[in-house]
Design a protein around this motif. Structure first.
Motif, PDB file in Angstrom:
ATOM      1  N   VAL A   1       0.855  -1.196   0.000  1.00  0.00           N
ATOM      2  CA  VAL A   1       0.000   0.000   0.000  1.00  0.00           C
ATOM      3  C   VAL A   1       0.888   1.242   0.000  1.00  0.00           C
ATOM      4  CG1 VAL A   1      -1.991  -1.021   1.201  1.00  0.00           C
ATOM      5  CG2 VAL A   1      -0.088  -0.101   2.532  1.00  0.00           C
ATOM      6  N   VAL A   2       0.259   2.404  -0.163  1.00  0.00           N
ATOM      7  CA  VAL A   2       1.017   3.643   0.009  1.00  0.00           C
ATOM      8  C   VAL A   2       1.168   3.824   1.525  1.00  0.00           C
ATOM      9  CG1 VAL A   2       0.961   6.137  -0.252  1.00  0.00           C
ATOM     10  CG2 VAL A   2       0.173   4.687  -2.124  1.00  0.00           C
ATOM     11  N   ALA A   3       2.412   3.797   1.992  1.00  0.00           N
ATOM     12  CA  ALA A   3       2.612   3.819   3.443  1.00  0.00           C
ATOM     13  C   ALA A   3       3.779   4.732   3.841  1.00  0.00           C
ATOM     14  CB  ALA A   3       2.878   2.397   3.949  1.00  0.00           C
TER      15      ALA A   3
ATOM     16  N   GLU B   1      -9.806   5.697   4.228  1.00  0.00           N
ATOM     17  CA  GLU B   1     -10.007   6.832   3.304  1.00  0.00           C
ATOM     18  C   GLU B   1      -8.908   6.918   2.242  1.00  0.00           C
ATOM     19  OE1 GLU B   1     -10.027   6.949   6.606  1.00  0.00           O
ATOM     20  OE2 GLU B   1     -11.264   8.583   7.383  1.00  0.00           O
ATOM     21  N   CYS B   2      -7.784   6.240   2.435  1.00  0.00           N
ATOM     22  CA  CYS B   2      -6.670   6.378   1.500  1.00  0.00           C
ATOM     23  C   CYS B   2      -6.971   5.644   0.197  1.00  0.00           C
ATOM     24  CB  CYS B   2      -5.384   5.834   2.113  1.00  0.00           C
ATOM     25  SG  CYS B   2      -4.023   5.868   0.939  1.00  0.00           S
ATOM     26  N   VAL B   3      -7.020   6.381  -0.910  1.00  0.00           N
ATOM     27  CA  VAL B   3      -7.307   5.755  -2.211  1.00  0.00           C
ATOM     28  C   VAL B   3      -6.010   5.443  -2.974  1.00  0.00           C
ATOM     29  CG1 VAL B   3      -9.649   6.651  -2.454  1.00  0.00           C
ATOM     30  CG2 VAL B   3      -7.726   8.022  -3.286  1.00  0.00           C
ATOM     31  N   ASN B   4      -4.901   5.496  -2.283  1.00  0.00           N
ATOM     32  CA  ASN B   4      -3.591   5.174  -2.881  1.00  0.00           C
ATOM     33  C   ASN B   4      -3.325   5.999  -4.144  1.00  0.00           C
ATOM     34  OD1 ASN B   4      -2.378   1.877  -2.069  1.00  0.00           O
ATOM     35  ND2 ASN B   4      -3.613   3.218  -0.803  1.00  0.00           N
ATOM     36  N   CYS B   5      -3.604   7.297  -4.044  1.00  0.00           N
ATOM     37  CA  CYS B   5      -3.463   8.151  -5.229  1.00  0.00           C
ATOM     38  C   CYS B   5      -2.009   8.548  -5.485  1.00  0.00           C
ATOM     39  CB  CYS B   5      -4.328   9.389  -5.084  1.00  0.00           C
ATOM     40  SG  CYS B   5      -3.652  10.578  -3.913  1.00  0.00           S
ATOM     41  N   THR B   6      -1.131   8.281  -4.544  1.00  0.00           N
ATOM     42  CA  THR B   6       0.326   8.524  -4.643  1.00  0.00           C
ATOM     43  C   THR B   6       0.744  10.001  -4.546  1.00  0.00           C
ATOM     44  OG1 THR B   6       0.504   8.725  -7.062  1.00  0.00           O
ATOM     45  CG2 THR B   6       0.634   6.496  -6.170  1.00  0.00           C
ATOM     46  N   ALA B   7      -0.234  10.900  -4.348  1.00  0.00           N
ATOM     47  CA  ALA B   7       0.115  12.327  -4.276  1.00  0.00           C
ATOM     48  C   ALA B   7       1.068  12.596  -3.111  1.00  0.00           C
ATOM     49  CB  ALA B   7      -1.152  13.164  -4.136  1.00  0.00           C
ATOM     50  N   CYS B   8       0.865  11.878  -1.999  1.00  0.00           N
ATOM     51  CA  CYS B   8       1.728  12.105  -0.833  1.00  0.00           C
ATOM     52  C   CYS B   8       3.142  11.556  -1.073  1.00  0.00           C
ATOM     53  CB  CYS B   8       1.103  11.519   0.433  1.00  0.00           C
ATOM     54  SG  CYS B   8       0.667   9.797   0.284  1.00  0.00           S
ATOM     55  N   ILE B   9       3.261  10.516  -1.909  1.00  0.00           N
ATOM     56  CA  ILE B   9       4.598   9.986  -2.228  1.00  0.00           C
ATOM     57  C   ILE B   9       5.382  11.067  -2.960  1.00  0.00           C
ATOM     58  CG2 ILE B   9       5.922   8.269  -3.526  1.00  0.00           C
ATOM     59  CD1 ILE B   9       3.694   6.311  -3.285  1.00  0.00           C
TER      60      ILE B   9
ATOM     61  N   HIS C   1      -1.579  18.108   3.210  1.00  0.00           N
ATOM     62  CA  HIS C   1      -2.177  19.157   2.380  1.00  0.00           C
ATOM     63  C   HIS C   1      -2.482  18.688   0.964  1.00  0.00           C
ATOM     64  CE1 HIS C   1      -0.091  22.200   5.234  1.00  0.00           C
ATOM     65  NE2 HIS C   1      -1.187  21.688   5.727  1.00  0.00           N
ATOM     66  N   VAL C   2      -1.722  17.712   0.482  1.00  0.00           N
ATOM     67  CA  VAL C   2      -1.910  17.267  -0.901  1.00  0.00           C
ATOM     68  C   VAL C   2      -2.974  16.164  -1.019  1.00  0.00           C
ATOM     69  CG1 VAL C   2      -0.255  15.333  -1.064  1.00  0.00           C
ATOM     70  CG2 VAL C   2      -0.452  16.946  -2.960  1.00  0.00           C
ATOM     71  N   CYS C   3      -3.377  15.616   0.133  1.00  0.00           N
ATOM     72  CA  CYS C   3      -4.256  14.435   0.112  1.00  0.00           C
ATOM     73  C   CYS C   3      -5.688  14.792  -0.287  1.00  0.00           C
ATOM     74  CB  CYS C   3      -4.253  13.758   1.480  1.00  0.00           C
ATOM     75  SG  CYS C   3      -5.356  12.339   1.508  1.00  0.00           S
ATOM     76  N   PRO C   4      -6.217  14.177  -1.343  1.00  0.00           N
ATOM     77  CA  PRO C   4      -7.583  14.514  -1.786  1.00  0.00           C
ATOM     78  C   PRO C   4      -8.674  13.999  -0.855  1.00  0.00           C
ATOM     79  CG  PRO C   4      -6.690  12.755  -3.131  1.00  0.00           C
ATOM     80  CD  PRO C   4      -5.581  13.185  -2.237  1.00  0.00           C
ATOM     81  N   THR C   5      -8.303  13.120   0.091  1.00  0.00           N
ATOM     82  CA  THR C   5      -9.329  12.684   1.043  1.00  0.00           C
ATOM     83  C   THR C   5      -9.077  13.286   2.431  1.00  0.00           C
ATOM     84  OG1 THR C   5      -8.168  10.643   1.619  1.00  0.00           O
ATOM     85  CG2 THR C   5      -9.724  10.512  -0.186  1.00  0.00           C
ATOM     86  N   GLY C   6      -8.087  14.138   2.511  1.00  0.00           N
ATOM     87  CA  GLY C   6      -7.856  14.915   3.734  1.00  0.00           C
ATOM     88  C   GLY C   6      -7.257  14.158   4.905  1.00  0.00           C
ATOM     89  N   ILE C   7      -6.572  13.043   4.654  1.00  0.00           N
ATOM     90  CA  ILE C   7      -6.033  12.277   5.789  1.00  0.00           C
ATOM     91  C   ILE C   7      -4.525  12.509   5.954  1.00  0.00           C
ATOM     92  CG2 ILE C   7      -7.773  10.455   5.732  1.00  0.00           C
ATOM     93  CD1 ILE C   7      -5.622   8.719   4.269  1.00  0.00           C
ATOM     94  N   ASP C   8      -4.044  12.046   7.077  1.00  0.00           N
ATOM     95  CA  ASP C   8      -2.613  12.097   7.354  1.00  0.00           C
ATOM     96  C   ASP C   8      -2.088  10.665   7.247  1.00  0.00           C
ATOM     97  OD1 ASP C   8      -0.075  12.315   8.336  1.00  0.00           O
ATOM     98  OD2 ASP C   8      -0.609  13.575  10.053  1.00  0.00           O
ATOM     99  N   ILE C   9      -1.371  10.384   6.170  1.00  0.00           N
ATOM    100  CA  ILE C   9      -0.907   9.012   5.916  1.00  0.00           C
ATOM    101  C   ILE C   9       0.068   8.561   7.017  1.00  0.00           C
ATOM    102  CG2 ILE C   9       1.030   9.676   4.407  1.00  0.00           C
ATOM    103  CD1 ILE C   9      -1.212   6.601   3.912  1.00  0.00           C
ATOM    104  N   ARG C  10       0.616   9.516   7.755  1.00  0.00           N
ATOM    105  CA  ARG C  10       1.553   9.142   8.821  1.00  0.00           C
ATOM    106  C   ARG C  10       0.840   8.430   9.970  1.00  0.00           C
ATOM    107  NH1 ARG C  10       4.124  14.713  10.148  1.00  0.00           N
ATOM    108  NH2 ARG C  10       1.920  15.221   9.990  1.00  0.00           N
TER     109      ARG C  10
HETATM  110  S1  SF4 Z   1      -2.111   8.016  -1.270  1.00  0.00           S
HETATM  111 FE1  SF4 Z   1      -3.446   9.731  -1.759  1.00  0.00          FE
HETATM  112  S2  SF4 Z   1      -5.291   9.294  -0.580  1.00  0.00           S
HETATM  113 FE2  SF4 Z   1      -3.679   8.054   0.312  1.00  0.00          FE
HETATM  114  S3  SF4 Z   1      -2.851   9.291   1.943  1.00  0.00           S
HETATM  115 FE3  SF4 Z   1      -1.584   9.663   0.132  1.00  0.00          FE
HETATM  116  S4  SF4 Z   1      -2.499  11.451  -0.772  1.00  0.00           S
HETATM  117 FE4  SF4 Z   1      -4.013  10.663   0.649  1.00  0.00          FE
END
Ligand code: SF4
Ligand code: SF4
Length: 475
Positions: free
Chosen positions: A244-246, A294-302, A279-288
């Protein structure tokens, strides 16, 4: 021991609330920072391909027939140019089960890869509607400012043009989605005529448009976090081995700001607590906080974290595609007992599906005795039964069929009215048939008959039926 403890277990208070709902239960509107980076770039290419596929496919025709059609209203389905009928229900059911098992297997191993890269909701939201929003209203801070600002001419112009474009795109999506359901020619007809001439089609198109506009302009990430059933199942599918995106908490903690001209504390990790990943997360969560529903694995936080790591001269990948086990123990076995078991089930279903597809006939026949009728005895000493027959032609050419009694050569099978059996292209024909068997050959009250259906002298399919006769007394 601290190293062995799962970081996610330190503080799981975040699981008691939803990032898009405040304490009063009101929606918190998310203004995600504009994403950029290598993963985003790759996702743009994938999205362009998928969008092109979506909009072009309804126009693809093979010999004048659609390549794909899911006409649930008339129960006609064309998949990869091959016609399927409700009579192929077993194939649909198996294909659906195979699809579900595949999704489960894929999710167990690769997490929500689908959500981030190929789900229509994410593709349209992030790659079409959000991009237009950034283009017209600017990045997150400008959007926030515009929403708070009074209704000036500029705001009316920006908001008006954005929503107008949203409606136009929703109309386009609705027409395309409709083309998958009723065919592109039907859609062209609805569009070219007055709404009153095809009111149901017109209402359908308006309803689809309203739904798409509502989802992408207003509902947005709520579709993923509160409605999508696939998202709800993540807690069951994912385990510590799933990719997953982690956030790599082993490397990132203890997080802390970098202070100018001051060396970081010896126990400080790589996370500089800049919160850009939030700030970049489209679902507003803190991946930390760890893997979340809520994480849709959009990779924006990566992407954004990689950029930060580049700036602070640390290796990329503080947030990355990985598994909890990999982070904690430095190794991960992708294939575990669960994924192997799913793979075996999937192979079995696919094997069965392949056999059924390979043995599928072009013509299908359903033959049932006319309800409420027993047998009749004719003056010629024959026993007669009456049958309702449905012929389904799954090809795109008209077929002329013949029926024969396979196991009673002296019997007669005859269409009521005597017409030839002609079944139109990808169509169904109903007919009524008499079957007559010499009484002397009837040895039981219920006799098994085998009816062969022929096209140009070639046996297409056989149908087993029951033939009723008088009670036969044993000598
Ligand atoms: S992968 Fe996307 S949805 Fe998941 S935490 Fe990162 S920015 Fe948010
Ligand atoms: S973007 Fe990276 S460095 Fe910044 S807060 Fe998130 S994880 Fe920490």
């Amino acid at each position: 021991m601290a190293e062995e403890t799962n970081f996610y277990e330190y503080d799981s208070q975040f699981r008691d609330t939803i990032s898009t709902v405040d304490e009063q239960g009101k929606r918190i509107w998310i203004y995600p920072k504009k994403p950029s980076g290598r993963f985003h770039k790759a996702r743009v290419y994938v999205a362009i391909f998928l969008l092109a596929l979506f909009f072009v496919t309804p126009f693809i025709q093979i010999d004048g027939h659609p390549f794909f059609l899911f006409n649930v209203f008339e129960r006609k389905f064309i998949i990869f140019g091959v016609a399927f009928w409700p009579q192929d229900f077993i194939l649909f059911a198996l294909a659906f089960i195979a699809f579900v098992v595949f999704i489960v297997l894929f999710t167990v191993v690769f997490g929500r890869f689908w959500c981030g890269w190929a789900c229509p909701q994410t593709v349209f939201m992030e790659m079409v509607f959000r991009k237009i929003e950034y283009w017209i209203e600017g990045d997150a801070p400008q959007q926030r400012k515009l929403d708070k600002a009074p209704w000036t001419q500029e705001k009316i112009l920006k908001k008006g043009s954005k929503h107008l474009i949203f409606i136009v795109i929703s109309l386009l999506i609705a027409h395309t989605a409709m083309a998958y359901l009723i065919g592109i020619e039907e859609v062209k007809e609805i569009v070219s005529k007055s709404p009153m001439e095809n009111l149901s089609g017109f209402i359908g198109l308006i309803a689809f448009t309203a739904i798409f506009y509502g989802v992408f302009a207003k509902f947005r990430e709520q579709a993923c976090t509160t409605v999508c059933p696939y998202g709800r199942f993540q807690g069951v599918f994912l385990d510590k081995k799933s990719i997953v995106v982690a956030y790599d908490w082993m490397r990132g903690e203890k997080r802390g700001k970098l202070k100018k001209n001051q060396a970081p504390a010896p126990d400080q990790g790589d996370c500089i607590d800049c919160k850009l990943c939030v700030h970049v997360c489209p679902t507003g969560i803190d991946i930390r906080n760890g893997t979340q529903l809520e994480c849709v694995n959009c990779t924006a936080c990566i992407d954004v974290c990689d950029e930060v790591m580049d700036k602070v001269d640390k290796p990329r990948g503080l947030i990355r595609y990985t598994s909890e086990e990999q982070i904690q123990h430095g190794h991960n076995k992708i294939f575990n007992a669960r994924s192997i078991a799913y793979s075996v089930v999937l192979c079995l279903i696919l094997g069965l599906l392949t056999i059924l597809l390979a043995t599928r006939t072009d013509v299908e026949v359903t033959m049932l005795r006319v309800p409420g009728m027993l047998y009749q005895e004719t003056d010629e000493g024959e026993i007669q039964n009456l049958y309702n027959v449905k012929f389904v032609n799954k090809t795109f050419e008209e077929v002329n069929l013949e029926v024969k009694l396979e196991n009673f050569p002296d019997g007669v099978i005859e269409r009521v009215g005597g017409e030839a059996i002609q079944v139109g292209a990808n169509a169904l024909t109903d007919a009524t048939f008499f079957i007559r068997i010499p009484k002397s050959q009837i040895t039981a009250t219920k006799t098994k008959l085998e009816v062969g259906v022929y096209q140009d002298g070639e046996l297409m399919v056989t149908e087993d039926i029951n033939f009723l006769g008088p009670i036969v007394l044993k000598k």
